[in-house]
Design a protein around this motif. Structure first.
Motif, PDB file in Angstrom:
ATOM      1  N   ASP A  74     -28.916 -29.533 -11.137  1.00 17.67           N
ATOM      2  CA  ASP A  74     -27.860 -29.220 -10.176  1.00 17.67           C
ATOM      3  C   ASP A  74     -27.644 -27.712 -10.089  1.00 17.67           C
ATOM      4  O   ASP A  74     -27.378 -27.192  -9.006  1.00 17.67           O
ATOM      5  N   ARG A  78     -28.056 -25.730  -6.613  1.00 18.02           N
ATOM      6  CA  ARG A  78     -27.004 -24.845  -6.103  1.00 18.02           C
ATOM      7  C   ARG A  78     -27.515 -23.427  -5.900  1.00 18.02           C
ATOM      8  O   ARG A  78     -27.106 -22.740  -4.960  1.00 18.02           O
ATOM      9  N   ALA A  82     -27.514 -21.493  -2.450  1.00 12.95           N
ATOM     10  CA  ALA A  82     -26.367 -20.641  -2.742  1.00 12.95           C
ATOM     11  C   ALA A  82     -25.889 -19.819  -1.562  1.00 12.95           C
ATOM     12  O   ALA A  82     -24.699 -19.775  -1.287  1.00 12.95           O
ATOM     13  N   LEU A  85     -23.251 -17.374  -2.996  1.00 11.00           N
ATOM     14  CA  LEU A  85     -22.691 -17.728  -4.300  1.00 11.00           C
ATOM     15  C   LEU A  85     -23.422 -16.997  -5.413  1.00 11.00           C
ATOM     16  O   LEU A  85     -24.636 -16.797  -5.351  1.00 11.00           O
ATOM     17  N   GLU A  89     -20.940 -18.868 -10.282  1.00 10.02           N
ATOM     18  CA  GLU A  89     -20.302 -19.898  -9.467  1.00 10.02           C
ATOM     19  C   GLU A  89     -21.155 -21.164  -9.400  1.00 10.02           C
ATOM     20  O   GLU A  89     -20.625 -22.273  -9.467  1.00 10.02           O
ATOM     21  N   CYS A  90     -22.471 -20.994  -9.294  1.00 11.69           N
ATOM     22  CA  CYS A  90     -23.371 -22.154  -9.284  1.00 11.69           C
ATOM     23  C   CYS A  90     -23.319 -22.880 -10.617  1.00 11.69           C
ATOM     24  O   CYS A  90     -23.272 -24.113 -10.669  1.00 11.69           O
ATOM     25  N   TRP A  91     -23.332 -22.127 -11.697  1.00  3.95           N
ATOM     26  CA  TRP A  91     -23.303 -22.699 -13.048  1.00  3.95           C
ATOM     27  C   TRP A  91     -21.999 -23.458 -13.277  1.00  3.95           C
ATOM     28  O   TRP A  91     -22.001 -24.598 -13.736  1.00  3.95           O
ATOM     29  N   GLU A  92     -20.872 -22.821 -12.970  1.00  2.00           N
ATOM     30  CA  GLU A  92     -19.574 -23.458 -13.179  1.00  2.00           C
ATOM     31  C   GLU A  92     -19.407 -24.691 -12.300  1.00  2.00           C
ATOM     32  O   GLU A  92     -18.849 -25.700 -12.736  1.00  2.00           O
ATOM     33  N   GLY A  93     -19.888 -24.625 -11.080  1.00  2.00           N
ATOM     34  CA  GLY A  93     -19.804 -25.783 -10.188  1.00  2.00           C
ATOM     35  C   GLY A  93     -20.594 -26.965 -10.725  1.00  2.00           C
ATOM     36  O   GLY A  93     -20.125 -28.111 -10.679  1.00  2.00           O
ATOM     37  N   ALA A  94     -21.777 -26.701 -11.250  1.00  2.00           N
ATOM     38  CA  ALA A  94     -22.601 -27.773 -11.819  1.00  2.00           C
ATOM     39  C   ALA A  94     -21.956 -28.344 -13.077  1.00  2.00           C
ATOM     40  O   ALA A  94     -21.951 -29.561 -13.287  1.00  2.00           O
ATOM     41  N   GLN A  96     -18.749 -28.391 -13.815  1.00  2.00           N
ATOM     42  CA  GLN A  96     -17.585 -29.167 -13.395  1.00  2.00           C
ATOM     43  C   GLN A  96     -17.991 -30.508 -12.792  1.00  2.00           C
ATOM     44  O   GLN A  96     -17.343 -31.530 -13.015  1.00  2.00           O
ATOM     45  N   ALA A  97     -19.093 -30.524 -12.038  1.00  2.60           N
ATOM     46  CA  ALA A  97     -19.517 -31.749 -11.369  1.00  2.60           C
ATOM     47  C   ALA A  97     -20.083 -32.770 -12.340  1.00  2.60           C
ATOM     48  O   ALA A  97     -19.851 -33.964 -12.195  1.00  2.60           O
TER      49      ALA A  97
END
Length: 172
Positions: A74, A78, A82, A85, A89-94, A96-97
């Protein structure tokens, strides 16, 4: 006859709930170990292979079990989509998901989020230092998770059966 079937269903359900909770306690140290292994592979790719970060993440994801591989894939997805991004932001979004799909808890998540804010913005040596720090933090959490697993797994198994038995006794 209906009462007997109902009582057996209640006992079965209570036992399964207890076993499910116990399996989450047992899965947590294993998933932390897999995450540590992923970070070790990432460190090797960055440190010795001089591999760019997105490619290193993709290579690491190819050799790891779920749910860690899903998290890394993921991140890669992302990064490819991106646009504007950042890697953080990509790392944190993945994270969190995919975090609800794991048995891990908030301390492990916090270590990963901190790591994501340091990756991709500094030189190779600094990234390796951050990876090693995250691995040390995760090893500490793994030890605590193993202790919790040994302590609480047996308790949840017994609690599920005993609670179901209590409900059956109260109903009958």
């Amino acid at each position: 006859m209906v009462e007997l079937i109902g009582a057996s269903l209640i006992l079965f359900a209570g036992t399964m709930i207890g076993l499910l909770q116990a399996s989450r306690y047992a899965a947590r140290p294993n998933q932390i170990r897999q995450l540590i292994h992923a970070l070790q592979r990432l460190e090797t790719e960055i440190g010795y292979g001089y591999t760019p970060l997105p490619e290193a993440i993709s290579r690491c994801a190819a050799y790891l079990p779920e749910p860690v591989t899903a998290l890394l894939r993921d991140v890669n997805r992302r990064l490819e989509q991106a646009g504007e991004l950042t890697f953080r932001e990509c790392w944190e979004g993945a994270v969190q998901a995919y975090w609800p799909l794991t048995a891990m808890r908030q301390p492990e998540q916090a270590a990963l989020v901190r790591l994501g804010s340091a990756l991709g913005i500094s030189d190779r040596d600094d990234q390796i230092k951050h990876l090693r720090l995250a691995m040390q933090q995760l090893q500490t959490e793994e030890e605590a998770a193993r202790a919790d697993s040994a302590r609480f797994s047996k308790m949840w198994k017994s609690l599920g059966v005993l609670t179901a038995a209590l409900v059956v006794i109260l109903i009958l």
